[in-house]
Design a protein around this motif. Sequence first.
Motif, short mmCIF file in Angstrom:
data_model
loop_
_atom_site.label_atom_id
_atom_site.label_comp_id
_atom_site.label_asym_id
_atom_site.label_seq_id
_atom_site.Cartn_x
_atom_site.Cartn_y
_atom_site.Cartn_z
N ARG A 22 0.83 -1.21 0.00
CA ARG A 22 0.00 0.00 0.00
C ARG A 22 0.86 1.27 0.00
NH1 ARG A 22 -5.59 -1.28 3.11
NH2 ARG A 22 -5.75 -3.44 2.43
N VAL A 53 -7.96 1.13 -3.20
CA VAL A 53 -7.02 0.51 -2.26
C VAL A 53 -7.02 1.27 -0.93
CG1 VAL A 53 -4.58 -0.04 -1.86
CG2 VAL A 53 -5.61 -0.47 -4.10
N ARG A 54 -7.07 2.60 -0.98
CA ARG A 54 -7.11 3.39 0.26
C ARG A 54 -8.34 3.06 1.10
NH1 ARG A 54 -5.41 7.63 -3.45
NH2 ARG A 54 -3.24 8.13 -2.99
#
Length: 90
Positions: A22, A53-54
């Motif tokens: 990440r 993704v966040r």
Amino acid sequence: MSAPEQNKELVLTASDTLFGKRDHAAAEEFWSEDCLQHSRHIPPGWEGLFNLVRALPAARRYDSQLAVAGHATSRCPATTSRTTGRGEPR
């Protein structure tokens, strides 16, 4: 290392950088700002992908070791992946 092997390694590294580690800043070097997404639920461009993704729970794990080259001489590897953990308590 052949071009298909290099491409496969590049895809694995890029996937692990974004989904596994990440590390959004480092992942920017792997994706074009106007990259095409083939998932309807992800908005276009890397911003849509990065925002997805966040938003994932910290407990979500991504296995990027499941990359496959579409053909032995393929210059464009296809990937498949596995995620585990929805971030919910058991």
